[in-house]
Motif scaffolding. Structure first.
Motif, PDB file in Angstrom:
ATOM      1  N   THR A 200       0.926  -0.960  -0.099  1.00 50.60           N
ATOM      2  CA  THR A 200       0.264  -0.015  -0.206  1.00 50.60           C
ATOM      3  C   THR A 200       0.683   1.549   0.034  1.00 50.60           C
ATOM      4  O   THR A 200       2.045   1.302  -0.072  1.00 50.60           O
TER       5      THR A 200
ATOM      6  N   ARG B 186       2.451  -7.870   5.883  1.00 47.68           N
ATOM      7  CA  ARG B 186       2.210  -8.865   6.372  1.00 47.68           C
ATOM      8  C   ARG B 186       1.095  -9.139   5.263  1.00 47.68           C
ATOM      9  O   ARG B 186       0.372 -10.844   5.376  1.00 47.68           O
TER      10      ARG B 186
ATOM     11  N   ASN C 294      10.679   0.570   5.100  1.00 51.71           N
ATOM     12  CA  ASN C 294       9.485   1.696   3.429  1.00 51.71           C
ATOM     13  C   ASN C 294       8.179   1.208   5.217  1.00 51.71           C
ATOM     14  O   ASN C 294       7.595   2.586   5.784  1.00 51.71           O
TER      15      ASN C 294
ATOM     16  N   TYR D  53       5.338   8.833  17.945  1.00 49.81           N
ATOM     17  CA  TYR D  53       5.810   8.169  16.257  1.00 49.81           C
ATOM     18  C   TYR D  53       7.238   9.231  16.423  1.00 49.81           C
ATOM     19  O   TYR D  53       8.038   8.285  15.634  1.00 49.81           O
TER      20      TYR D  53
ATOM     21  N   MET E 276       1.448  12.585   3.826  1.00 50.86           N
ATOM     22  CA  MET E 276       0.736  11.709   2.675  1.00 50.86           C
ATOM     23  C   MET E 276      -0.064  11.437   2.365  1.00 50.86           C
ATOM     24  O   MET E 276      -0.928  10.679   3.650  1.00 50.86           O
TER      25      MET E 276
ATOM     26  N   THR F 213      -2.398   8.656   2.046  1.00 54.58           N
ATOM     27  CA  THR F 213      -2.231   7.045   3.043  1.00 54.58           C
ATOM     28  C   THR F 213      -3.166   6.731   3.020  1.00 54.58           C
ATOM     29  O   THR F 213      -3.439   7.091   4.171  1.00 54.58           O
TER      30      THR F 213
HETATM   31  N1  LIG Z   1       1.692   8.712   5.077  1.00 53.12           N
HETATM   32  C1  LIG Z   1       2.242   9.546   5.805  1.00 53.12           C
HETATM   33  O1  LIG Z   1       1.797  11.563   5.563  1.00 53.12           O
HETATM   34  C2  LIG Z   1       3.494   9.690   6.214  1.00 53.12           C
HETATM   35  C3  LIG Z   1       4.215  10.777   6.328  1.00 53.12           C
HETATM   36  C4  LIG Z   1       5.836  10.690   6.203  1.00 53.12           C
HETATM   37  C5  LIG Z   1       6.187   8.831   6.771  1.00 53.12           C
HETATM   38  N2  LIG Z   1       5.420   7.789   6.400  1.00 53.12           N
HETATM   39  C6  LIG Z   1       6.220   6.743   6.491  1.00 53.12           C
HETATM   40  O2  LIG Z   1       6.020   6.159   5.550  1.00 53.12           O
HETATM   41  C7  LIG Z   1       6.411   4.904   5.456  1.00 53.12           C
HETATM   42  C8  LIG Z   1       4.613   4.457   4.688  1.00 53.12           C
HETATM   43  O3  LIG Z   1       3.857   4.493   5.291  1.00 53.12           O
HETATM   44  P1  LIG Z   1       2.991   4.313   4.373  1.00 53.12           P
HETATM   45  O4  LIG Z   1       2.279   6.105   4.218  1.00 53.12           O
HETATM   46  O5  LIG Z   1       2.792   4.636   2.888  1.00 53.12           O
HETATM   47  O6  LIG Z   1       1.508   3.822   4.226  1.00 53.12           O
HETATM   48  P2  LIG Z   1       0.226   2.426   4.967  1.00 53.12           P
HETATM   49  O7  LIG Z   1       0.119   2.583   3.447  1.00 53.12           O
HETATM   50  O8  LIG Z   1      -0.548   2.503   5.641  1.00 53.12           O
HETATM   51  O9  LIG Z   1       2.280   1.426   4.537  1.00 53.12           O
HETATM   52  C9  LIG Z   1       2.368   0.479   5.971  1.00 53.12           C
HETATM   53  C10 LIG Z   1       3.019  -0.104   5.187  1.00 53.12           C
HETATM   54  O10 LIG Z   1       3.941  -1.154   5.759  1.00 53.12           O
HETATM   55  C11 LIG Z   1       3.376  -2.294   6.069  1.00 53.12           C
HETATM   56  N3  LIG Z   1       3.286  -3.007   7.430  1.00 53.12           N
HETATM   57  C12 LIG Z   1       3.175  -2.396   8.525  1.00 53.12           C
HETATM   58  N4  LIG Z   1       3.660  -3.267   9.452  1.00 53.12           N
HETATM   59  C13 LIG Z   1       3.877  -3.664   9.635  1.00 53.12           C
HETATM   60  C14 LIG Z   1       4.929  -4.833   9.851  1.00 53.12           C
HETATM   61  N5  LIG Z   1       4.825  -5.144  10.674  1.00 53.12           N
HETATM   62  N6  LIG Z   1       5.938  -6.316   9.030  1.00 53.12           N
HETATM   63  C15 LIG Z   1       5.825  -5.622   7.271  1.00 53.12           C
HETATM   64  N7  LIG Z   1       4.621  -5.011   6.897  1.00 53.12           N
HETATM   65  C16 LIG Z   1       4.719  -4.000   7.842  1.00 53.12           C
HETATM   66  C17 LIG Z   1       1.548  -2.322   5.589  1.00 53.12           C
HETATM   67  O11 LIG Z   1       1.049  -3.509   4.831  1.00 53.12           O
HETATM   68  P3  LIG Z   1       0.886  -5.004   6.222  1.00 53.12           P
HETATM   69  O12 LIG Z   1      -0.166  -4.090   7.134  1.00 53.12           O
HETATM   70  O13 LIG Z   1      -0.082  -5.380   4.919  1.00 53.12           O
HETATM   71  O14 LIG Z   1       1.697  -5.461   7.016  1.00 53.12           O
HETATM   72  C18 LIG Z   1       1.822  -1.454   5.118  1.00 53.12           C
HETATM   73  O15 LIG Z   1       1.704  -1.828   3.331  1.00 53.12           O
HETATM   74  C19 LIG Z   1       6.020   4.593   7.057  1.00 53.12           C
HETATM   75  O16 LIG Z   1       7.132   3.858   7.244  1.00 53.12           O
HETATM   76  C20 LIG Z   1       5.800   5.667   7.420  1.00 53.12           C
HETATM   77  O17 LIG Z   1       6.003   5.729   9.046  1.00 53.12           O
HETATM   78  C21 LIG Z   1       4.045   8.770   6.395  1.00 53.12           C
END
Ligand SMILES: NC(=O)c1ccc[n+]([C@@H]2O[C@H](COP(=O)([O-])OP(=O)(O)OC[C@H]3O[C@@H](n4cnc5c(N)ncnc54)[C@H](OP(=O)(O)O)[C@@H]3O)[C@@H](O)[C@H]2O)c1
Length: 230
Positions: free
Chosen positions: A11, A33, A84, A149, A182, A184
């Motif tokens: 995702t 996962r 990521n 966080y 972002m 997401t």
């Molecule tokens: N969205 C924002 O505003 C934002 C801003 C700055 C930084 N970030 C960072 O960007 C990164 C990606 O986030 P995103 O926004 O793309 O969120 P997201 O769509 O929720 O993606 C996070 C992904 O991590 C996987 N995940 C979570 N726990 C896991 C585990 N224990 N083992 C393996 N996979 C795991 C999830 O898949 P499963 O549940 O299938 O495992 C999911 O696909 C993260 O590190 C987040 O902290 C996000």
């Protein structure tokens, strides 16, 4: 053929990074996962010619990380590891729970450390490779109602900067990526962000990361509105 491992690739940003990297000359290893979302990403990435493998694993479990690393490296070391996968839980510090704190540190701090430990020997064997740690602007400064966080992302930043120094004289590059909010699924379980449609798209952030990580070891992509979240 370049071998690239991306955690959390089912995702959001991880998925967009996979699609950005996907081409005829790339072998992608998608980790998460949920197999279902990984397979959806894989189907899209394959349309661009990439060879794609999916690995169901929880990055907070050392034995699972070691297992997938052995599987992925069976026919040779990796070129790029993108740490990521991450989770966020938000709200006033005194309303947070020990379970939330542990989940965030296990996923955002320990997970990338386990992956680095599993893949660095392979990188050093070839004396080349890149680790990209997806941090957040939450790894650069404190934010209201994001204390745990932010703490977990500061830990990842400290780890990343230390590895940059430790491996400075090798062919291993360690990249720190700091981005603001972002749009997401990251925000699906919280009302911390009121209108996520105003945030950057993960696609635009992924494009910048793929382009800039080839040259820079620090990438900063601030929020559009500087609200500063996540
Ligand atoms: N969205 C924002 O505003 C934002 C801003 C700055 C930084 N970030 C960072 O960007 C990164 C990606 O986030 P995103 O926004 O793309 O969120 P997201 O769509 O929720 O993606 C996070 C992904 O991590 C996987 N995940 C979570 N726990 C896991 C585990 N224990 N083992 C393996 N996979 C795991 C999830 O898949 P499963 O549940 O299938 O495992 C999911 O696909 C993260 O590190 C987040 O902290 C996000």
């Amino acid at each position: 053929m370049k071998k690239i491992v991306i955690t959390g690739a089912g995702t959001g940003l991880g998925k967009e990074l996979a699609l950005q990297y996907a081409d005829n000359d790339v072998e992608l290893h998608l980790v998460g996962r949920s197999l279902q979302t990984l397979e959806e990403t894989a189907a899209e990435a394959e349309k661009s010619g990439a060879k794609v493998y999916v690995h169901a694993a929880d990055i907070t479990v050392v034995s699972e990380v070691k297992h997938i690393a052995a599987e992925i490296e069976e026919d040779g070391p990796v070129d790029i590891l993108v740490n990521n996968a991450g989770i966020g839980m938000f709200g006033p510090f005194m309303e947070s729970t020990a379970d939330q704190m542990e989940a965030m540190f296990r996923t955002n701090s320990f997970g990338p450390i386990y992956l680095a430990k599993a893949f660095i020997p392979g990188f050093l064997q070839n004396n080349r490779g890149t680790i990209i740690n997806i941090i957040s602007t939450a790894g650069l400064r404190g934010k209201k109602n994001e204390s745990l966080y932010v703490a977990s992302k500061f830990a990842l930043r400290g780890f990343t900067e230390s590895l940059q120094q430790e491996y400075a004289d090798t062919g291993l590059r360690i990249v720190a990526a700091y981005m603001g909010g972002m749009n997401t699924p990251f925000w699906d379980e919280t009302d911390h962000i009121k209108d996520k449609s105003r945030l950057r798209t993960p696609k635009e952030v992924a494009e910048i990361i793929v382009k800039e990580s080839a040259e820079k070891t620090e990438i900063v992509i601030e929020s559009k509105n500087k609200s500063g979240s996540a």
